[in-house]
Design an enzyme around this catalytic site. Sequence first.
Site, PDB file in Angstrom:
ATOM      1  N   GLU A  57       0.986  -1.304  -0.001  1.00 37.09           N
ATOM      2  CA  GLU A  57      -0.202   0.175   0.014  1.00 37.09           C
ATOM      3  C   GLU A  57       0.811   1.308  -0.105  1.00 37.09           C
ATOM      4  O   GLU A  57       1.878   1.417   0.853  1.00 37.09           O
ATOM      5  CB  GLU A  57      -0.913  -0.080   1.306  1.00 37.09           C
ATOM      6  CG  GLU A  57      -1.811   0.934   1.509  1.00 37.09           C
ATOM      7  CD  GLU A  57      -2.498   1.584   0.026  1.00 37.09           C
ATOM      8  OE1 GLU A  57      -3.295   0.842  -0.397  1.00 37.09           O
ATOM      9  OE2 GLU A  57      -2.520   2.870  -0.122  1.00 37.09           O
ATOM     10  N   ASP A 100       5.230   1.932  -3.172  1.00 43.53           N
ATOM     11  CA  ASP A 100       4.760   1.785  -4.823  1.00 43.53           C
ATOM     12  C   ASP A 100       4.955   0.612  -5.526  1.00 43.53           C
ATOM     13  O   ASP A 100       6.026   0.150  -5.428  1.00 43.53           O
ATOM     14  CB  ASP A 100       5.008   3.313  -5.613  1.00 43.53           C
ATOM     15  CG  ASP A 100       4.388   3.476  -6.884  1.00 43.53           C
ATOM     16  OD1 ASP A 100       4.012   2.547  -7.165  1.00 43.53           O
ATOM     17  OD2 ASP A 100       4.113   4.550  -7.202  1.00 43.53           O
ATOM     18  N   ASP A 149      -7.050   1.777  -8.480  1.00 45.89           N
ATOM     19  CA  ASP A 149      -7.429   3.238  -8.961  1.00 45.89           C
ATOM     20  C   ASP A 149      -7.645   3.037 -10.317  1.00 45.89           C
ATOM     21  O   ASP A 149      -6.685   2.695 -11.192  1.00 45.89           O
ATOM     22  CB  ASP A 149      -6.335   4.211  -8.372  1.00 45.89           C
ATOM     23  CG  ASP A 149      -6.238   4.259  -6.877  1.00 45.89           C
ATOM     24  OD1 ASP A 149      -7.489   4.369  -6.192  1.00 45.89           O
ATOM     25  OD2 ASP A 149      -5.232   4.393  -6.352  1.00 45.89           O
ATOM     26  N   ASP A 199     -15.621  -2.402  -9.798  1.00 46.81           N
ATOM     27  CA  ASP A 199     -16.695  -2.251 -10.393  1.00 46.81           C
ATOM     28  C   ASP A 199     -16.766  -1.100 -11.516  1.00 46.81           C
ATOM     29  O   ASP A 199     -17.782  -0.778 -11.762  1.00 46.81           O
ATOM     30  CB  ASP A 199     -17.799  -1.831  -9.469  1.00 46.81           C
ATOM     31  CG  ASP A 199     -17.297  -0.247  -8.881  1.00 46.81           C
ATOM     32  OD1 ASP A 199     -16.269  -0.001  -8.830  1.00 46.81           O
ATOM     33  OD2 ASP A 199     -18.312   0.737  -8.712  1.00 46.81           O
ATOM     34  N   GLU A 235     -13.209  -3.625   1.229  1.00 46.35           N
ATOM     35  CA  GLU A 235     -14.178  -2.461   1.424  1.00 46.35           C
ATOM     36  C   GLU A 235     -14.925  -1.816   0.505  1.00 46.35           C
ATOM     37  O   GLU A 235     -16.212  -1.451   0.519  1.00 46.35           O
ATOM     38  CB  GLU A 235     -13.209  -1.416   2.332  1.00 46.35           C
ATOM     39  CG  GLU A 235     -12.954  -1.423   3.774  1.00 46.35           C
ATOM     40  CD  GLU A 235     -11.491  -2.175   3.901  1.00 46.35           C
ATOM     41  OE1 GLU A 235     -10.795  -2.407   3.198  1.00 46.35           O
ATOM     42  OE2 GLU A 235     -11.448  -2.265   5.069  1.00 46.35           O
ATOM     43  N   TYR A 236     -14.031  -1.579  -0.700  1.00 53.78           N
ATOM     44  CA  TYR A 236     -14.792  -0.997  -2.009  1.00 53.78           C
ATOM     45  C   TYR A 236     -15.774  -1.850  -2.450  1.00 53.78           C
ATOM     46  O   TYR A 236     -16.919  -1.211  -2.843  1.00 53.78           O
ATOM     47  CB  TYR A 236     -13.965  -0.735  -2.883  1.00 53.78           C
ATOM     48  CG  TYR A 236     -13.170   0.654  -2.752  1.00 53.78           C
ATOM     49  CD1 TYR A 236     -12.464   0.979  -1.535  1.00 53.78           C
ATOM     50  CD2 TYR A 236     -13.152   1.804  -3.742  1.00 53.78           C
ATOM     51  CE1 TYR A 236     -11.772   2.210  -1.400  1.00 53.78           C
ATOM     52  CE2 TYR A 236     -12.536   3.046  -3.680  1.00 53.78           C
ATOM     53  CZ  TYR A 236     -12.096   3.508  -2.388  1.00 53.78           C
ATOM     54  OH  TYR A 236     -11.371   4.497  -2.258  1.00 53.78           O
ATOM     55  N   GLU A 237     -15.681  -3.306  -2.422  1.00 51.82           N
ATOM     56  CA  GLU A 237     -16.581  -4.291  -3.139  1.00 51.82           C
ATOM     57  C   GLU A 237     -17.935  -4.036  -2.194  1.00 51.82           C
ATOM     58  O   GLU A 237     -19.069  -3.804  -2.856  1.00 51.82           O
ATOM     59  CB  GLU A 237     -16.028  -5.510  -3.061  1.00 51.82           C
ATOM     60  CG  GLU A 237     -16.975  -6.523  -3.740  1.00 51.82           C
ATOM     61  CD  GLU A 237     -15.905  -7.778  -3.793  1.00 51.82           C
ATOM     62  OE1 GLU A 237     -14.907  -7.954  -3.320  1.00 51.82           O
ATOM     63  OE2 GLU A 237     -16.694  -8.830  -4.060  1.00 51.82           O
TER      64      GLU A 237
HETATM   65  N1  SAM Z   1      -8.209  -2.838  -2.348  1.00 56.26           N
HETATM   66  C1  SAM Z   1      -9.136  -1.619  -1.599  1.00 56.26           C
HETATM   67  C2  SAM Z   1     -10.500  -2.137  -1.679  1.00 56.26           C
HETATM   68  O1  SAM Z   1     -10.972  -2.769  -2.493  1.00 56.26           O
HETATM   69  O2  SAM Z   1     -11.309  -1.641  -0.880  1.00 56.26           O
HETATM   70  C3  SAM Z   1      -8.887  -0.424  -1.628  1.00 56.26           C
HETATM   71  C4  SAM Z   1      -9.156  -0.023  -2.919  1.00 56.26           C
HETATM   72  S1  SAM Z   1      -8.440   1.691  -3.118  1.00 56.26           S
HETATM   73  C5  SAM Z   1      -9.522   2.484  -4.637  1.00 56.26           C
HETATM   74  C6  SAM Z   1      -6.968   1.525  -4.147  1.00 56.26           C
HETATM   75  C7  SAM Z   1      -5.780   1.485  -3.240  1.00 56.26           C
HETATM   76  O3  SAM Z   1      -4.653   1.292  -3.871  1.00 56.26           O
HETATM   77  C8  SAM Z   1      -5.315   2.737  -2.590  1.00 56.26           C
HETATM   78  O4  SAM Z   1      -5.327   2.644  -1.233  1.00 56.26           O
HETATM   79  C9  SAM Z   1      -4.156   3.225  -3.150  1.00 56.26           C
HETATM   80  O5  SAM Z   1      -3.553   3.917  -2.392  1.00 56.26           O
HETATM   81  C10 SAM Z   1      -3.725   1.873  -3.436  1.00 56.26           C
HETATM   82  N2  SAM Z   1      -2.518   1.951  -4.525  1.00 56.26           N
HETATM   83  C11 SAM Z   1      -2.842   2.592  -5.912  1.00 56.26           C
HETATM   84  N3  SAM Z   1      -1.513   2.392  -6.443  1.00 56.26           N
HETATM   85  C12 SAM Z   1      -0.920   1.823  -5.845  1.00 56.26           C
HETATM   86  C13 SAM Z   1       0.663   1.549  -6.055  1.00 56.26           C
HETATM   87  N4  SAM Z   1       1.087   1.741  -7.278  1.00 56.26           N
HETATM   88  N5  SAM Z   1       1.202   0.851  -5.213  1.00 56.26           N
HETATM   89  C14 SAM Z   1       0.732   0.576  -3.995  1.00 56.26           C
HETATM   90  N6  SAM Z   1      -0.519   0.865  -3.543  1.00 56.26           N
HETATM   91  C15 SAM Z   1      -1.277   1.622  -4.790  1.00 56.26           C
END
Ligand code: SAM
Length: 227
Positions: A68, A95, A117, A153, A193-195
């Site tokens: 994360e 990252d 994302d 989604d 959580e998002y799902e």
């Molecule tokens: N997976 C979780 C869920 O489904 O509830 C969180 C979804 S959230 C939209 C996307 C997460 O991915 C965010 O917390 C973001 O910081 C992380 N993220 C996005 N790109 C990333 C990357 N390159 N490396 C690590 N984390 C990343």
Amino acid sequence: MRLRNVPGSMEAIAESPYVVHDPEKRPGAWRAYFGNDNPIHLEIGVGKGRFIAAMAEQHPDINYVGIEKYSSVLIKALEKKEEKGLSNLVFIRGDAELVTLWFGKGEVSRIYLNFSDPWPKKRTARRRLPSREFLRRYDGILEQGGTIEFKTDNRDLFDFAVEEVPFSVFRIDQITYDLHNDFEMNAGNIMTEYEARFSAKGNPIFKYILCRKEDLTASGSAQENME
Ligand code: SAM
């Protein structure tokens, strides 16, 4: 919506024994780190960690590494690990672009991408976690027979992800455009959580499972059936 600055979260992450602070020193040494030969599964973008904590609880014979980028959400995932006392779960704050510096060739058995994302602008498309650039990185660390599971989604992101697959060494092994009503693919599904949030609004959930082209048997490929 995401809290990018939760006071004290950066300091707490920096001191946490649940976070691997030197992943660049670990390629090829993760089994030694966990102290067993169990398979290693990654979730990239764990957010608050609901999915990976539940998976680690249900599968004590698998080692999980949650990646994360943001401390503000990772702190919640660390709390879940602590509450559940999960010794088979650790985290990397960083990252995922660097994933090939953290894991050795063939060291990982499965990669989960959950509600990644969307990065809707064309100029930022390379940051999408199911892009061909990221698939190349995943190829660098996945074992023979290893798989990638992606769910979302977001139809535009999912269509993009499906279109990126032919530019990689992977093929679609299974795919659904309505996960929660797909008896086979939904078996054992753990909601993120998002799902939970977006399926409660009535959004269908899309999912694919990729394996390497070379690992697939001649028949039964979902992508072959789509072509
Ligand atoms: N997976 C979780 C869920 O489904 O509830 C969180 C979804 S959230 C939209 C996307 C997460 O991915 C965010 O917390 C973001 O910081 C992380 N993220 C996005 N790109 C990333 C990357 N390159 N490396 C690590 N984390 C990343």
